[in-house]
Design a protein around this motif. Structure first.
Motif, PDB file in Angstrom:
ATOM      1  N   GLY A 216       0.804  -1.215   0.000  1.00  0.00           N
ATOM      2  CA  GLY A 216       0.000   0.000   0.000  1.00  0.00           C
ATOM      3  C   GLY A 216       0.841   1.269   0.000  1.00  0.00           C
ATOM      4  N   LEU A 217       0.150   2.388   0.050  1.00  0.00           N
ATOM      5  CA  LEU A 217       0.806   3.695   0.020  1.00  0.00           C
ATOM      6  C   LEU A 217      -0.166   4.734   0.566  1.00  0.00           C
ATOM      7  N   SER A 218       0.355   5.685   1.331  1.00  0.00           N
ATOM      8  CA  SER A 218      -0.456   6.800   1.805  1.00  0.00           C
ATOM      9  C   SER A 218       0.388   8.066   1.762  1.00  0.00           C
ATOM     10  N   GLY A 219      -0.315   9.191   1.737  1.00  0.00           N
ATOM     11  CA  GLY A 219       0.365  10.473   1.783  1.00  0.00           C
ATOM     12  C   GLY A 219       0.814  11.006   0.438  1.00  0.00           C
ATOM     13  N   VAL A 220       0.491  10.307  -0.669  1.00  0.00           N
ATOM     14  CA  VAL A 220       0.882  10.751  -2.009  1.00  0.00           C
ATOM     15  C   VAL A 220      -0.360  10.750  -2.897  1.00  0.00           C
ATOM     16  N   PRO A 221      -0.763  11.880  -3.463  1.00  0.00           N
ATOM     17  CA  PRO A 221      -1.879  11.881  -4.421  1.00  0.00           C
ATOM     18  C   PRO A 221      -1.543  10.974  -5.598  1.00  0.00           C
ATOM     19  N   ALA A 222      -2.450  10.066  -5.950  1.00  0.00           N
ATOM     20  CA  ALA A 222      -2.125   9.058  -6.955  1.00  0.00           C
ATOM     21  C   ALA A 222      -3.264   8.837  -7.931  1.00  0.00           C
ATOM     22  N   PRO A 235      -7.982  -4.672 -16.060  1.00  0.00           N
ATOM     23  CA  PRO A 235      -8.357  -3.453 -15.332  1.00  0.00           C
ATOM     24  C   PRO A 235      -8.911  -3.742 -13.943  1.00  0.00           C
ATOM     25  N   GLU A 236      -9.621  -4.858 -13.780  1.00  0.00           N
ATOM     26  CA  GLU A 236     -10.150  -5.185 -12.458  1.00  0.00           C
ATOM     27  C   GLU A 236      -9.023  -5.379 -11.452  1.00  0.00           C
ATOM     28  N   ARG A 237      -7.983  -6.100 -11.853  1.00  0.00           N
ATOM     29  CA  ARG A 237      -6.837  -6.299 -10.961  1.00  0.00           C
ATOM     30  C   ARG A 237      -6.129  -4.978 -10.676  1.00  0.00           C
ATOM     31  N   GLN A 238      -6.026  -4.133 -11.688  1.00  0.00           N
ATOM     32  CA  GLN A 238      -5.370  -2.839 -11.487  1.00  0.00           C
ATOM     33  C   GLN A 238      -6.207  -1.944 -10.588  1.00  0.00           C
ATOM     34  N   ARG A 239      -7.528  -2.054 -10.701  1.00  0.00           N
ATOM     35  CA  ARG A 239      -8.411  -1.300  -9.804  1.00  0.00           C
ATOM     36  C   ARG A 239      -8.202  -1.762  -8.356  1.00  0.00           C
ATOM     37  N   GLU A 240      -8.069  -3.067  -8.158  1.00  0.00           N
ATOM     38  CA  GLU A 240      -7.826  -3.594  -6.813  1.00  0.00           C
ATOM     39  C   GLU A 240      -6.498  -3.071  -6.258  1.00  0.00           C
ATOM     40  N   PHE A 241      -5.488  -3.004  -7.118  1.00  0.00           N
ATOM     41  CA  PHE A 241      -4.209  -2.426  -6.680  1.00  0.00           C
ATOM     42  C   PHE A 241      -4.385  -0.963  -6.300  1.00  0.00           C
ATOM     43  N   ALA A 242      -5.105  -0.199  -7.116  1.00  0.00           N
ATOM     44  CA  ALA A 242      -5.320   1.217  -6.824  1.00  0.00           C
ATOM     45  C   ALA A 242      -5.991   1.406  -5.463  1.00  0.00           C
ATOM     46  N   ALA A 243      -6.825   0.446  -5.081  1.00  0.00           N
ATOM     47  CA  ALA A 243      -7.520   0.547  -3.794  1.00  0.00           C
ATOM     48  C   ALA A 243      -6.567   0.432  -2.615  1.00  0.00           C
ATOM     49  N   THR A 244      -5.330  -0.030  -2.833  1.00  0.00           N
ATOM     50  CA  THR A 244      -4.340  -0.099  -1.747  1.00  0.00           C
ATOM     51  C   THR A 244      -3.614   1.232  -1.558  1.00  0.00           C
ATOM     52  N   ILE A 245      -3.861   2.193  -2.445  1.00  0.00           N
ATOM     53  CA  ILE A 245      -3.240   3.514  -2.338  1.00  0.00           C
ATOM     54  C   ILE A 245      -4.283   4.476  -1.776  1.00  0.00           C
ATOM     55  N   GLU A 246      -4.032   4.985  -0.608  1.00  0.00           N
ATOM     56  CA  GLU A 246      -5.009   5.820   0.093  1.00  0.00           C
ATOM     57  C   GLU A 246      -5.390   7.037  -0.750  1.00  0.00           C
ATOM     58  N   GLY A 247      -6.698   7.194  -0.987  1.00  0.00           N
ATOM     59  CA  GLY A 247      -7.199   8.356  -1.697  1.00  0.00           C
ATOM     60  C   GLY A 247      -6.909   8.382  -3.182  1.00  0.00           C
ATOM     61  N   SER A 248      -6.479   7.261  -3.746  1.00  0.00           N
ATOM     62  CA  SER A 248      -6.117   7.247  -5.163  1.00  0.00           C
ATOM     63  C   SER A 248      -7.352   7.307  -6.050  1.00  0.00           C
ATOM     64  N   ARG A 249      -7.121   7.562  -7.330  1.00  0.00           N
ATOM     65  CA  ARG A 249      -8.166   7.584  -8.340  1.00  0.00           C
ATOM     66  C   ARG A 249      -7.831   6.545  -9.397  1.00  0.00           C
ATOM     67  N   PHE A 250      -8.851   5.928  -9.945  1.00  0.00           N
ATOM     68  CA  PHE A 250      -8.650   4.900 -10.964  1.00  0.00           C
ATOM     69  C   PHE A 250      -9.610   5.144 -12.121  1.00  0.00           C
ATOM     70  N   LEU A 251      -9.128   4.911 -13.338  1.00  0.00           N
ATOM     71  CA  LEU A 251     -10.013   4.952 -14.494  1.00  0.00           C
ATOM     72  C   LEU A 251      -9.502   4.018 -15.578  1.00  0.00           C
ATOM     73  N   ALA A 314     -13.038  10.536  -7.859  1.00  0.00           N
ATOM     74  CA  ALA A 314     -12.500   9.906  -6.674  1.00  0.00           C
ATOM     75  C   ALA A 314     -12.679   8.402  -6.759  1.00  0.00           C
ATOM     76  N   ARG A 315     -11.639   7.697  -6.378  1.00  0.00           N
ATOM     77  CA  ARG A 315     -11.677   6.236  -6.447  1.00  0.00           C
ATOM     78  C   ARG A 315     -12.551   5.679  -5.346  1.00  0.00           C
ATOM     79  N   SER A 316     -13.397   4.741  -5.700  1.00  0.00           N
ATOM     80  CA  SER A 316     -14.155   3.999  -4.701  1.00  0.00           C
ATOM     81  C   SER A 316     -13.667   2.567  -4.714  1.00  0.00           C
ATOM     82  N   ARG A 317     -13.624   1.963  -3.551  1.00  0.00           N
ATOM     83  CA  ARG A 317     -13.122   0.590  -3.463  1.00  0.00           C
ATOM     84  C   ARG A 317     -14.043  -0.357  -4.227  1.00  0.00           C
ATOM     85  N   PRO A 318     -13.449  -1.378  -4.873  1.00  0.00           N
ATOM     86  CA  PRO A 318     -14.270  -2.318  -5.605  1.00  0.00           C
ATOM     87  C   PRO A 318     -15.162  -3.110  -4.656  1.00  0.00           C
TER      88      PRO A 318
END
Length: 319
Positions: A216-222, A235-251, A314-318
């Motif tokens: 995971g990661l926090s404190g960095v806009p991603a 993309p589903e797997r990449q979305r799951e990875f994005a969910a480990t980054i606090e406050g990240s956005r995914f598209l 804003a990213r929402s968790r899957p």
């Protein structure tokens, strides 16, 4: 266009280099921190003209031949992740930049993400595209065939097999400029194998080293983005990875696969420029108009939808 600057550095005695294109603007100081672009295993400092065009008016654009790439020395034996991260730190220090905007694509995402984990205070914003967070057995078998072809001296066979392994070739899935991208990737592999003395070793290492995207990661806009038909990692797997980054956005980016930076070069460059300059809704270059909204279900599903613009949300968790 300002003149580029080439700087030579070393880490653990391994020589490498980076290139700076100073920002081209009449408005004075750069609008954001320098942007460092890290690409795939064979993508060096001269492979990102679209980033020059889109980021150049806002900030300094930095590209690199990291150890094992392009004109740099080959990597020493053993794991390479640490030396590559320290090479990025050397670049940041040499630039005199307290923080960088960091963009990693494909193989470069592991370097960028690992650097951000260890040095979050040095990263202003993090953009990651085509993250190879999960490689399935079919992909592994395909790469093994490609390695066998290369070991046997069949460079053209390797280039064709490797390029196809990185692309969605399903005719039922529409990929923008698919054949153009396919030919370009094949030629790029062949050119690197012919002209770079350690390209073969770099490719072997890229295939053998399994990147670590855990922790995971926090404190960095991603921002994390994927081609909707990415067959390297869905993309589903990449979305799951994005969910480990606090406050990240995914598209997801429509009508593209793993090589979204080629098939949708303009849109990706504009997307990253807007994210790095905090101007997501404003014009940085020309408008980004795409055939349809990128909010389709994750996982590379096909289908049609209404026309729309590529937007960050804003990213929402899957589920």
């Amino acid at each position: 266009m300002p003149e580029e600057i080439i700087r030579r550095l070393s880490v653990d005695g391994v020589r490498f280099g980076y290139r700076v294109l100073p920002h081209a603007s009449d408005s004075g100081a750069p609008a954001t921190e320098p942007a460092l672009v890290l690409g795939g295993a064979l993508q060096g400092m001269y492979g990102w003209p679209q980033m020059d065009d889109h980021l150049g008016p806002a900030t300094d654009v930095v590209t690199a031949d990291l150890p094992g790439m392009g004109s740099a020395d080959p990597l020493p034996p053993g794991p390479s992740a640490d030396i590559l991260r320290r090479a990025v730190l050397r670049i940041a220090d040499d630039l005199g930049a307290p923080r960088l905007n960091l963009f990693g694509f494909s193989y470069g995402t592991a370097i960028a993400f690992g650097f951000a984990q260890r040095h979050p205070e040095r990263v202003a914003r993090l953009a990651l595209g085509g993250v190879p967070v999960h490689i399935d057995e079919a992909q592994v078998e395909c790469w093994e065939r490609a390695r066998e072809l290369l070991a046997g001296g069949d460079r053209e066979g390797f280039a064709a097999t490797a390029a196809d392994a990185l692309m969605c070739l399903d005719p039922e899935r529409n990929v923008h400029r698919r054949e153009l991208a396919r030919r370009y990737v094949r030629r790029s592999f062949l050119h690197a194998l012919t002209h770079s003395p350690h390209a073969t070793n770099s490719l072997y290492r890229a295939l053998a080293d399994r990147p670590d995207f855990s922790g995971g990661l926090s404190g960095v806009p991603a921002l994390v983005f994927a081609g909707e038909h990415d067959t390297v990692t869905s993309p589903e797997r990449q979305r799951e990875f994005a969910a480990t980054i606090e406050g990240s956005r995914f598209l997801t980016v429509p009508e593209s696969d793993h090589w979204v930076v080629l098939e949708r070069a303009f849109e990706v460059a504009e997307l990253v420029a807007r994210f790095f300059t905090d101007t997501e809704g404003a014009r940085v270059g020309a408008p980004v108009s795409l055939p349809r909204q990128a909010g389709a279900p994750a996982g590379g599903t096909c289908g049609s939808g209404p026309p729309g613009r590529l937007r960050l949300s804003a990213r929402s968790r899957p589920p």
